[in-house]
Motif scaffolding. Structure first.
Motif, PDB file in Angstrom:
ATOM      1  N   TYR A  53      15.055   3.106  18.476  1.00  0.00           N
ATOM      2  CA  TYR A  53      14.128   2.248  17.764  1.00  0.00           C
ATOM      3  C   TYR A  53      14.040   0.904  18.500  1.00  0.00           C
ATOM      4  O   TYR A  53      14.923   0.553  19.294  1.00  0.00           O
ATOM      5  CB  TYR A  53      14.593   2.020  16.316  1.00  0.00           C
ATOM      6  CG  TYR A  53      16.071   1.669  16.197  1.00  0.00           C
ATOM      7  CD1 TYR A  53      17.022   2.684  16.012  1.00  0.00           C
ATOM      8  CD2 TYR A  53      16.524   0.359  16.299  1.00  0.00           C
ATOM      9  CE1 TYR A  53      18.379   2.390  15.916  1.00  0.00           C
ATOM     10  CE2 TYR A  53      17.867   0.062  16.210  1.00  0.00           C
ATOM     11  CZ  TYR A  53      18.801   1.093  16.016  1.00  0.00           C
ATOM     12  OH  TYR A  53      20.141   0.803  15.915  1.00  0.00           O
ATOM     13  N   PRO A  54      12.955   0.129  18.247  1.00  0.00           N
ATOM     14  CA  PRO A  54      12.816  -1.175  18.923  1.00  0.00           C
ATOM     15  C   PRO A  54      13.951  -2.115  18.525  1.00  0.00           C
ATOM     16  O   PRO A  54      14.446  -2.081  17.398  1.00  0.00           O
ATOM     17  CB  PRO A  54      11.459  -1.684  18.434  1.00  0.00           C
ATOM     18  CG  PRO A  54      10.733  -0.465  17.971  1.00  0.00           C
ATOM     19  CD  PRO A  54      11.761   0.475  17.450  1.00  0.00           C
ATOM     20  N   ALA A  55      14.329  -2.972  19.488  1.00  0.00           N
ATOM     21  CA  ALA A  55      15.391  -3.937  19.228  1.00  0.00           C
ATOM     22  C   ALA A  55      14.897  -5.024  18.274  1.00  0.00           C
ATOM     23  O   ALA A  55      13.701  -5.293  18.163  1.00  0.00           O
ATOM     24  CB  ALA A  55      15.877  -4.559  20.538  1.00  0.00           C
ATOM     25  N   SER A  56      15.856  -5.646  17.589  1.00  0.00           N
ATOM     26  CA  SER A  56      15.525  -6.779  16.733  1.00  0.00           C
ATOM     27  C   SER A  56      15.149  -7.976  17.596  1.00  0.00           C
ATOM     28  O   SER A  56      15.450  -7.990  18.790  1.00  0.00           O
ATOM     29  CB  SER A  56      16.728  -7.131  15.852  1.00  0.00           C
ATOM     30  OG  SER A  56      17.795  -7.588  16.659  1.00  0.00           O
ATOM     31  N   PRO A  57      14.485  -9.003  17.029  1.00  0.00           N
ATOM     32  CA  PRO A  57      14.133 -10.176  17.846  1.00  0.00           C
ATOM     33  C   PRO A  57      15.337 -10.801  18.527  1.00  0.00           C
ATOM     34  O   PRO A  57      15.227 -11.311  19.627  1.00  0.00           O
ATOM     35  CB  PRO A  57      13.491 -11.127  16.827  1.00  0.00           C
ATOM     36  CG  PRO A  57      12.949 -10.213  15.783  1.00  0.00           C
ATOM     37  CD  PRO A  57      13.914  -9.076  15.673  1.00  0.00           C
ATOM     38  N   GLY A  58      16.489 -10.747  17.891  1.00  0.00           N
ATOM     39  CA  GLY A  58      17.683 -11.333  18.486  1.00  0.00           C
ATOM     40  C   GLY A  58      18.195 -10.548  19.680  1.00  0.00           C
ATOM     41  O   GLY A  58      18.982 -11.061  20.475  1.00  0.00           O
ATOM     42  N   GLU A  59      17.758  -9.275  19.821  1.00  0.00           N
ATOM     43  CA  GLU A  59      18.224  -8.440  20.913  1.00  0.00           C
ATOM     44  C   GLU A  59      17.112  -8.134  21.914  1.00  0.00           C
ATOM     45  O   GLU A  59      17.237  -7.259  22.738  1.00  0.00           O
ATOM     46  CB  GLU A  59      18.793  -7.127  20.378  1.00  0.00           C
ATOM     47  CG  GLU A  59      20.057  -7.311  19.555  1.00  0.00           C
ATOM     48  CD  GLU A  59      20.560  -6.005  18.950  1.00  0.00           C
ATOM     49  OE1 GLU A  59      21.762  -5.909  18.727  1.00  0.00           O
ATOM     50  OE2 GLU A  59      19.741  -5.104  18.707  1.00  0.00           O
ATOM     51  N   GLY A  60      16.012  -8.827  21.829  1.00  0.00           N
ATOM     52  CA  GLY A  60      14.946  -8.627  22.796  1.00  0.00           C
ATOM     53  C   GLY A  60      13.619  -8.226  22.200  1.00  0.00           C
ATOM     54  O   GLY A  60      12.611  -8.154  22.890  1.00  0.00           O
ATOM     55  N   GLY A  61      13.584  -7.906  20.887  1.00  0.00           N
ATOM     56  CA  GLY A  61      12.324  -7.571  20.241  1.00  0.00           C
ATOM     57  C   GLY A  61      11.664  -6.361  20.886  1.00  0.00           C
ATOM     58  O   GLY A  61      12.321  -5.388  21.275  1.00  0.00           O
ATOM     59  N   SER A  62      10.357  -6.417  21.019  1.00  0.00           N
ATOM     60  CA  SER A  62       9.621  -5.289  21.595  1.00  0.00           C
ATOM     61  C   SER A  62       9.866  -5.142  23.091  1.00  0.00           C
ATOM     62  O   SER A  62       9.413  -4.187  23.697  1.00  0.00           O
ATOM     63  CB  SER A  62       8.118  -5.478  21.334  1.00  0.00           C
ATOM     64  OG  SER A  62       7.675  -6.688  21.942  1.00  0.00           O
ATOM     65  N   GLY A  63      10.596  -6.073  23.688  1.00  0.00           N
ATOM     66  CA  GLY A  63      10.922  -5.959  25.107  1.00  0.00           C
ATOM     67  C   GLY A  63      12.164  -5.130  25.368  1.00  0.00           C
ATOM     68  O   GLY A  63      12.609  -5.013  26.503  1.00  0.00           O
ATOM     69  N   ALA A  64      12.788  -4.563  24.318  1.00  0.00           N
ATOM     70  CA  ALA A  64      13.988  -3.751  24.500  1.00  0.00           C
ATOM     71  C   ALA A  64      13.992  -2.634  23.457  1.00  0.00           C
ATOM     72  O   ALA A  64      13.341  -2.718  22.412  1.00  0.00           O
ATOM     73  CB  ALA A  64      15.254  -4.605  24.371  1.00  0.00           C
ATOM     74  N   THR A  65      14.739  -1.568  23.727  1.00  0.00           N
ATOM     75  CA  THR A  65      14.869  -0.425  22.816  1.00  0.00           C
ATOM     76  C   THR A  65      16.353  -0.112  22.627  1.00  0.00           C
ATOM     77  O   THR A  65      17.121  -0.104  23.602  1.00  0.00           O
ATOM     78  CB  THR A  65      14.141   0.807  23.384  1.00  0.00           C
ATOM     79  OG1 THR A  65      12.757   0.511  23.505  1.00  0.00           O
ATOM     80  CG2 THR A  65      14.329   2.022  22.484  1.00  0.00           C
ATOM     81  N   ILE A  66      16.737   0.129  21.362  1.00  0.00           N
ATOM     82  CA  ILE A  66      18.110   0.495  21.026  1.00  0.00           C
ATOM     83  C   ILE A  66      18.187   2.015  20.902  1.00  0.00           C
ATOM     84  O   ILE A  66      17.345   2.641  20.269  1.00  0.00           O
ATOM     85  CB  ILE A  66      18.559  -0.164  19.711  1.00  0.00           C
ATOM     86  CG1 ILE A  66      18.415  -1.708  19.799  1.00  0.00           C
ATOM     87  CG2 ILE A  66      19.993   0.215  19.366  1.00  0.00           C
ATOM     88  CD1 ILE A  66      19.256  -2.341  20.863  1.00  0.00           C
TER      89      ILE A  66
END
Length: 795
Positions: free
Chosen positions: A777-790
């Motif tokens: 799922y997409p990362a939270s804003p604190g972890e990169g937001g839409s620029g990262a995926t968890i």
């Protein structure tokens, strides 16, 4: 630096050119403050960082600095207790903090390769906790999100419900009065934040309600029916409660941001500095620049090779042309360059190129050249162009002299002097004498000086004065066109009549001008023509000779390689035959030893037999060595490294395949070893190799490598694939997931950036089909937001 010289050399225009590569307003503020410096420590540090930034860009890495706004005013408000930020300011700050965190992560990724950039990354505070606290509460457009608080979600749900009730009530009203002729139109609208319906002005008395306004023509009244007044009142109450809750949330977020206001303010400065740094790196790539070098303190040097004026290069590039580069070297012994040659030939451009590149270097900028070495100049003083001023009643000559007067008063031995058309705008004889005096003053003072002139007196001065070098701009006599090439060693002719001919001046005027020239002037012009012709011939011969020397060197190296190849083949053949002979001897010796062991019971007899075998083998090897040396008389002797023999170490004895162990080293230099069942006494020359021990110094066999398994010290790990192509990135992520699964990692983060979304879609497709991934799922804003995926991995 002298401000007037900066204007003359178009330093501000150069900054505007570099500004094309700035990503946002933070970097632009840093660029506006940039000025040439004499701080050696700052320059060396900045240029070292610039070198790392250029390499960082070359590897395809990019910092997420685009799209940021200047949040300086918002951060300044945080210093005022009680001042709250609005939603737009908070949204911009959250975006900045998110990009700053991503920048920090990228710069911390390669501390060995980019230590200075890593240090800049460390200076950015860790905002992950702050982003977790405020993330998701403010939408990108500055509105407060429904999930910002439980109360706000409830209030907005109640508001939507109340609005629905009002619409239903008004729609019933419209249906009830549809056929009565009282309605102007059938729709619901807002006036004074209350829902109303349009009523014909003349039918007002037939509708019970409150009027909230009229149309521009006065034909329509906007009436709130009586049955919706209470509903509208309730809506107003809910809206006011929502506004109070929104204000409370904004105040709460502002206080949380205020708790780290100092770190945010520092991050703004760091990110702005990084923006400028990488703008310089982008400029360096676009204009083929190098990092300038500064000489040691007290040195006098100005060296540029194949230098281009960046502004001229930019203009000509757009026209499809190229700049003719300039090369020159001045130092402590040769510190004055006197340039002469045709009008429009490039004398002024050559001087301005040298001056501007010095300003660029002392601003920690890359310079467009193949090589650039400078002294650290305390100021650049320039008299270039026509400084005539009607307001100050200054003629061209007066302005010229006034400028030189100021330069003489302020110049030091560490100054760079640029003098264009020295001695101009007056009688040539007086101008030449004055020019010689001025030039000699700066030479005596110790300045590095570049000057241009047409005057004969100055050309003669340059030819007869130690430390002064004449130079000329090239001119093609066949086409009557300047070549713009700077050549050192001889003065140039002005070629004024030739240029006038090319520009179409009537022939009779050209002939009259030539006739008016004195014989001395004609002779001098012819002499200079002949001199330049000889210099050109010498230069061509020098180039031809250099090419022939290079070809000869290449031929010699090729012959040497061919000889080494042939001799190596011979040596390999001899070695193969030698190895075959030794192998046959080993087999015979082994059979002989076995027979002796069966026939002789005495251990001593076995040892004697083994010594005889070793002696015979030694003699045979010596004979073979002599054969090899005789076959290769020209081969250089190969020096074998001295073996380190120690007691207890395992060794290989020449001609015996089974390893032996050293028992002791005897005083006469021989060694006693255990070889299988035998104890032997051999010389150090018989030891072919010392095998590695079994302790810490043990080494792996040849062609065997060791790579430790994956090690994950924390439950959360990540990979950064920003800037990679989709196929390359997917391969790297698949390997990353394999290692993560082997290390029992539960959760990983894949940083792919925003871009056009291609990389993000490719990674999502990969994660859907990867057998290690349970969910993603997409990362939270604190972890990169839409620029990262968890991605969460299966147990």
């Amino acid at each position: 630096m002298n401000r007037t010289s900066s204007e003359i050399l178009e330093y501000q225009e150069l900054k505007a050119l570099v500004g094309r590569y700035i990503a946002g307003p933070l970097g632009r503020h840093e660029l506006e403050r940039l000025e040439p410096s004499v701080d050696r420590a700052w320059l060396e540090q900045s240029l070292a960082e610039l070198a790392e930034a250029i390499e960082f860009n070359r590897l395809g890495e990019r910092l997420p600095l685009t799209g940021l706004v200047d949040s300086t005013m918002a951060v300044s408000k945080l210093r005022i207790e009680g001042a709250d930020l609005d939603g737009r300011e908070i949204a911009d700050l959250i975006t900045f903090l998110d990009r700053a965190s991503e920048t920090r992560s990228l710069l911390l990724a390669s501390p060995e390769q980019f230590p200075l950039l890593h240090k800049r990354g460390e200076a950015i505070a860790d905002f992950r906790g702050l982003l977790r606290d405020v993330g998701g509460k403010i939408n990108p457009n500055g509105t407060v999100a429904d999930d910002a608080s439980v109360a706000l979600r409830r209030l907005r749900r109640d508001i939507e419900k109340q609005q629905r009730f009002i619409h239903e009530s008004l729609e019933r009203f419209l249906r009830a009065h549809r056929d009565e002729g009282v309605l102007q139109e059938e729709y619901v609208t807002l006036r004074n934040d209350r829902y109303v319906v349009p009523v014909v002005a003349g039918q007002r008395r037939r509708v019970d309600g409150v009027i909230h306004g009229a149309s521009g023509s006065g034909q329509t009244l906007f009436v709130e029916p009586l049955e919706t007044i209470d509903l509208n009142n309730e809506l107003v109450r809910l809206t006011e409660e929502e506004a109070r809750e929104v204000a409370r949330i904004l105040r709460e977020i502002t206080e949380r941001l205020r708790s780290q206001a100092a770190e945010i303010r520092a991050a703004l400065g760091i990110v702005g500095g990084l923006d400028l740094l990488f703008a310089k790196a982008g400029f360096a790539s676009a204009f083929d620049c190098v990092i300038p070098k500064f000489m040691a303190e007290g040195e006098r040097r100005l060296h540029i090779k194949q230098a281009r004026h960046p502004l001229l290069q930019d203009v000509l590039r757009r026209k499809g042309s190229r700049v003719v580069p300039v090369s020159l070297t001045l130092d402590r012994n040769l510190r004055t360059l006197l340039i002469s040659g045709p009008n429009t030939g490039g004398k002024t451009v050559s001087m301005k190129t040298a001056g501007l590149l010095v300003l660029m270097a002392q601003s920690a900028m890359p310079v467009p050249a193949d090589e650039a070495e400078f002294s650290l100049f305390d100021q650049v003083l320039a008299d270039v162009g026509d400084n005539q001023s009607i307001e100050q009643s200054l003629s061209t000559f007066s302005a010229h002299i006034a400028c030189i007067k100021d330069m003489i008063e302020t110049a030091t031995p560490d100054s760079l002097i640029l003098l264009d058309e020295l001695g101009r705008a007056t009688d040539p004889e007086e101008g030449g004498a004055l020019g010689v005096a001025i030039l000699d003053h700066f030479r005596t003072l110790g300045c590095i000086t570049l000057a241009s002139t047409h005057l004969l007196a100055l050309k003669v001065y340059g030819a007869n004065t130690p430390g002064v070098l004449n130079a000329s701009m090239g001119f093609d006599d066949a086409t009557l066109q300047p070549t713009y090439v700077l050549r050192t060693g001889a003065p140039g002719k002005s070629a004024g009549i030739d240029i006038a001919t090319r520009l179409g001046l009537p022939t009779f005027l050209i002939e009259r001008a030539r006739a008016a020239m004195t014989s001395q002037e004609r002779d001098l012009s012819n002499f200079l023509n002949e001199l330049h012709s000889q210099i050109e011939k010498t230069r061509k011969l020098e180039i031809e000779l250099r090419d022939k020397i290079a070809a000869t060197d290449a031929r010699e190296k090729q012959l040497e390689r061919d000889w080494e190849k042939r001799e190596s083949a011979k040596l390999r053949e001899l070695e193969q035959r030698f190895s075959e002979l030794i192998a046959r001897f080993d087999e015979q010796a082994k059979g002989t030893i076995e027979q002796i062991q069966h026939q002789v019971e005495s251990r001593k007899a076995v040892e004697q037999a083994a010594r005889r075998v070793a002696k015979t083998k030694r003699e045979l090897r010596e004979q073979l060595d002599e054969t090899v040396r005789a076959a290769l008389p020209e081969a250089a002797p190969v020096e074998t490294p001295k073996l380190k023999v120690e007691e207890g170490r395992r060794v290989i004895i020449k001609g015996i395949r089974q390893p032996a162990r050293v028992r002791r080293i005897l005083d006469d230099g021989s060694v006693e070893v255990d070889a299988g069942l035998m104890k032997m006494r051999i010389g150090l020359d018989d030891i072919q190799e010392v095998l590695p021990g079994t302790g810490d110094d043990a080494k792996l066999p040849k062609d065997v490598t060791y790579q430790p398994g994956p090690r994950w010290d924390v439950p959360f790990s990540e990979i950064n694939i920003i800037g990679q192509r989709a196929e390359e990135a997917c391969d790297e992520v698949e390997r990353f997931l394999d290692r993560a699964a082997m290390a029992s990692v539960e959760r990983v983060r894949i940083v792919h950036g925003h871009g056009m979304g291609i990389l993000k879609r490719a990674i999502n497709d990969l994660l859907k089909r990867n057998p290690h991934v349970a969910t993603h799922y997409p990362a939270s804003p604190g972890e990169g937001g839409s620029g990262a995926t968890i991605a969460e991995l299966k147990g």
